[in-house]
Enzyme design. Structure first.
Site, PDB file in Angstrom:
ATOM      1  N   GLY A  47       0.850  -1.182   0.000  1.00  0.00           N
ATOM      2  CA  GLY A  47       0.000   0.000   0.000  1.00  0.00           C
ATOM      3  C   GLY A  47       0.877   1.221   0.000  1.00  0.00           C
ATOM      4  O   GLY A  47       1.863   1.270  -0.737  1.00  0.00           O
ATOM      5  N   GLU A  48       0.586   2.157   0.856  1.00  0.00           N
ATOM      6  CA  GLU A  48       1.388   3.377   0.929  1.00  0.00           C
ATOM      7  C   GLU A  48       1.998   3.457   2.328  1.00  0.00           C
ATOM      8  O   GLU A  48       1.281   3.659   3.310  1.00  0.00           O
ATOM      9  CB  GLU A  48       0.476   4.579   0.616  1.00  0.00           C
ATOM     10  CG  GLU A  48       1.208   5.857   0.372  1.00  0.00           C
ATOM     11  CD  GLU A  48       2.305   5.755  -0.689  1.00  0.00           C
ATOM     12  OE1 GLU A  48       2.087   5.116  -1.734  1.00  0.00           O
ATOM     13  OE2 GLU A  48       3.393   6.308  -0.449  1.00  0.00           O
ATOM     14  N   SER A  49       3.311   3.287   2.386  1.00  0.00           N
ATOM     15  CA  SER A  49       3.960   3.184   3.697  1.00  0.00           C
ATOM     16  C   SER A  49       3.787   4.432   4.555  1.00  0.00           C
ATOM     17  O   SER A  49       3.648   4.329   5.776  1.00  0.00           O
ATOM     18  CB  SER A  49       5.439   2.857   3.523  1.00  0.00           C
ATOM     19  OG  SER A  49       6.059   3.812   2.690  1.00  0.00           O
ATOM     20  N   CYS A  79       6.085  -5.315   0.254  1.00  0.00           N
ATOM     21  CA  CYS A  79       6.190  -3.992  -0.367  1.00  0.00           C
ATOM     22  C   CYS A  79       6.194  -2.874   0.684  1.00  0.00           C
ATOM     23  O   CYS A  79       7.202  -2.661   1.330  1.00  0.00           O
ATOM     24  CB  CYS A  79       5.084  -3.845  -1.408  1.00  0.00           C
ATOM     25  SG  CYS A  79       5.511  -2.648  -2.665  1.00  0.00           S
ATOM     26  N   ARG A 106      12.774   3.323  -1.474  1.00  0.00           N
ATOM     27  CA  ARG A 106      11.350   3.391  -1.874  1.00  0.00           C
ATOM     28  C   ARG A 106      11.233   3.705  -3.358  1.00  0.00           C
ATOM     29  O   ARG A 106      12.075   4.398  -3.918  1.00  0.00           O
ATOM     30  CB  ARG A 106      10.630   4.497  -1.109  1.00  0.00           C
ATOM     31  CG  ARG A 106      10.370   4.197   0.328  1.00  0.00           C
ATOM     32  CD  ARG A 106       9.545   5.331   0.940  1.00  0.00           C
ATOM     33  NE  ARG A 106       8.203   5.402   0.357  1.00  0.00           N
ATOM     34  CZ  ARG A 106       7.419   6.476   0.435  1.00  0.00           C
ATOM     35  NH1 ARG A 106       7.839   7.570   1.031  1.00  0.00           N
ATOM     36  NH2 ARG A 106       6.213   6.459  -0.100  1.00  0.00           N
ATOM     37  N   ILE A 133       4.805  -3.500  -7.790  1.00  0.00           N
ATOM     38  CA  ILE A 133       3.995  -2.286  -7.999  1.00  0.00           C
ATOM     39  C   ILE A 133       4.654  -1.131  -7.249  1.00  0.00           C
ATOM     40  O   ILE A 133       4.727  -1.149  -6.014  1.00  0.00           O
ATOM     41  CB  ILE A 133       2.551  -2.479  -7.484  1.00  0.00           C
ATOM     42  CG1 ILE A 133       1.882  -3.677  -8.182  1.00  0.00           C
ATOM     43  CG2 ILE A 133       1.733  -1.206  -7.710  1.00  0.00           C
ATOM     44  CD1 ILE A 133       0.572  -4.104  -7.569  1.00  0.00           C
ATOM     45  N   ARG A 134       5.146  -0.149  -7.973  1.00  0.00           N
ATOM     46  CA  ARG A 134       5.883   0.980  -7.371  1.00  0.00           C
ATOM     47  C   ARG A 134       6.761   0.463  -6.226  1.00  0.00           C
ATOM     48  O   ARG A 134       6.717   0.940  -5.092  1.00  0.00           O
ATOM     49  CB  ARG A 134       4.909   2.070  -6.882  1.00  0.00           C
ATOM     50  CG  ARG A 134       4.208   2.777  -8.037  1.00  0.00           C
ATOM     51  CD  ARG A 134       3.279   3.879  -7.580  1.00  0.00           C
ATOM     52  NE  ARG A 134       2.227   3.389  -6.698  1.00  0.00           N
ATOM     53  CZ  ARG A 134       2.165   3.596  -5.384  1.00  0.00           C
ATOM     54  NH1 ARG A 134       3.083   4.312  -4.777  1.00  0.00           N
ATOM     55  NH2 ARG A 134       1.183   3.097  -4.679  1.00  0.00           N
ATOM     56  N   HIS A 169       4.572  -8.517  -4.509  1.00  0.00           N
ATOM     57  CA  HIS A 169       3.249  -8.825  -3.941  1.00  0.00           C
ATOM     58  C   HIS A 169       2.839 -10.280  -4.157  1.00  0.00           C
ATOM     59  O   HIS A 169       2.095 -10.571  -5.102  1.00  0.00           O
ATOM     60  CB  HIS A 169       2.192  -7.941  -4.622  1.00  0.00           C
ATOM     61  CG  HIS A 169       2.237  -6.513  -4.210  1.00  0.00           C
ATOM     62  ND1 HIS A 169       1.440  -6.003  -3.208  1.00  0.00           N
ATOM     63  CD2 HIS A 169       2.985  -5.484  -4.654  1.00  0.00           C
ATOM     64  CE1 HIS A 169       1.686  -4.719  -3.055  1.00  0.00           C
ATOM     65  NE2 HIS A 169       2.622  -4.378  -3.927  1.00  0.00           N
ATOM     66  N   GLU A 171       0.657 -11.882  -2.742  1.00  0.00           N
ATOM     67  CA  GLU A 171      -0.793 -12.069  -2.548  1.00  0.00           C
ATOM     68  C   GLU A 171      -1.564 -11.789  -3.836  1.00  0.00           C
ATOM     69  O   GLU A 171      -2.748 -12.053  -3.922  1.00  0.00           O
ATOM     70  CB  GLU A 171      -1.293 -11.187  -1.388  1.00  0.00           C
ATOM     71  CG  GLU A 171      -1.485  -9.709  -1.687  1.00  0.00           C
ATOM     72  CD  GLU A 171      -0.187  -8.910  -1.786  1.00  0.00           C
ATOM     73  OE1 GLU A 171       0.909  -9.507  -1.782  1.00  0.00           O
ATOM     74  OE2 GLU A 171      -0.280  -7.670  -1.903  1.00  0.00           O
TER      75      GLU A 171
HETATM   76  N1  GLN Z   1       5.543   2.851  -3.151  1.00  0.00           N
HETATM   77  C1  GLN Z   1       4.882   2.422  -1.942  1.00  0.00           C
HETATM   78  C2  GLN Z   1       5.485   3.080  -0.716  1.00  0.00           C
HETATM   79  O1  GLN Z   1       6.486   3.695  -0.778  1.00  0.00           O
HETATM   80  C3  GLN Z   1       4.941   0.920  -1.807  1.00  0.00           C
HETATM   81  C4  GLN Z   1       4.206   0.288  -2.945  1.00  0.00           C
HETATM   82  C5  GLN Z   1       3.446  -0.956  -2.611  1.00  0.00           C
HETATM   83  O2  GLN Z   1       3.274  -1.335  -1.446  1.00  0.00           O
HETATM   84  N2  GLN Z   1       2.940  -1.584  -3.635  1.00  0.00           N
HETATM   85  O3  GLN Z   1       4.920   2.977   0.337  1.00  0.00           O
END
Ligand code: GLN
Length: 189
Positions: A47-49, A79, A106, A133-134, A169, A171
């Site tokens: 997700g977004e840390s 992630c 990151r 993913i990112r 990921h 999952e």
């Molecule tokens: N780019 C996200 C972050 O810095 C991590 C991406 C992800 O969990 N898929 O939090």
């Protein structure tokens, strides 16, 4: 087996589905009272840390989680979860749980390569189709941290004692072997 899945933000439902297919029960953790030492293990989803870290602090979950991990509770971070576990980030001043002796970059693959799939070789598992993913990667792992998989010479999966973390990921694919790997860590505790 009861696994706590942090459900503050991000891709937690996919982890729960995976756990249920493997016969493990999941407990969603959103607030402090959902978390307990009696859980057999915990998952920190992608997700977004920054958002997840902020919510962990606001909900008073950061300290109890950190303590449980240092006490040996098995944890699997994917992630953003890897970013939360890292003791330092090379391109960000934040430190969240800081329990894992790795330095993580990151959004390490840049905008051009926001998301991609790669076949990698995961130690003890074999060839594995990974979805990024990112994604971050592990820029440096201290002694005592095992690198389990790499992509173009960059570590993307690591284990240190009771902590497992992947930049990708597991999952989001049908392949359940990485979750199985984690559940074996939980069983072996
Ligand atoms: N780019 C996200 C972050 O810095 C991590 C991406 C992800 O969990 N898929 O939090």
């Amino acid at each position: 087996m009861k696994i706590g899945v942090f459900a503050l933000q991000g891709a937690f439902i996919e982890h729960e589905k995976m756990l249920s297919k493997l016969g493990a029960e999941s407990v969603e953790i959103r607030r402090k009272e959902h978390f307990s030492d009696a859980l057999d293990g915990v998952i920190l989803p992608g997700g977004e840390s920054t958002v997840q870290g902020k919510l962990l602090r606001e909900e008073g979950l950061m300290a109890p989680l950190q303590e449980a991990i240092l006490g040996g509770m098995p944890v699997f971070g994917t992630c953003a979860g890897l970013i939360l576990l890292a003791k330092s980030l090379s391109n960000d001043e934040n430190v969240y749980l800081g329990t894992m002796d790795v330095t993580v970059r990151r959004n390490a693959y840049g905008r051009q390569l926001g998301s991609f799939a790669a076949k990698l070789n995961f130690a003890g598992v074999g060839e594995y189709p990974a979805v990024f993913i990112r994604a971050p990667y592990i820029e440096h792992a201290d002694a005592g941290v095992d690198v389990l998989a790499t992509v173009e010479d960059k570590a993307v999966a690591v284990r240190q004692k009771n902590m497992l973390a992947t930049a990708f990921h597991p999952e989001l694919t049908a392949d359940m072997r990485i979750h199985e790997y984690f559940l074996n860590m939980v069983k072996g505790r």
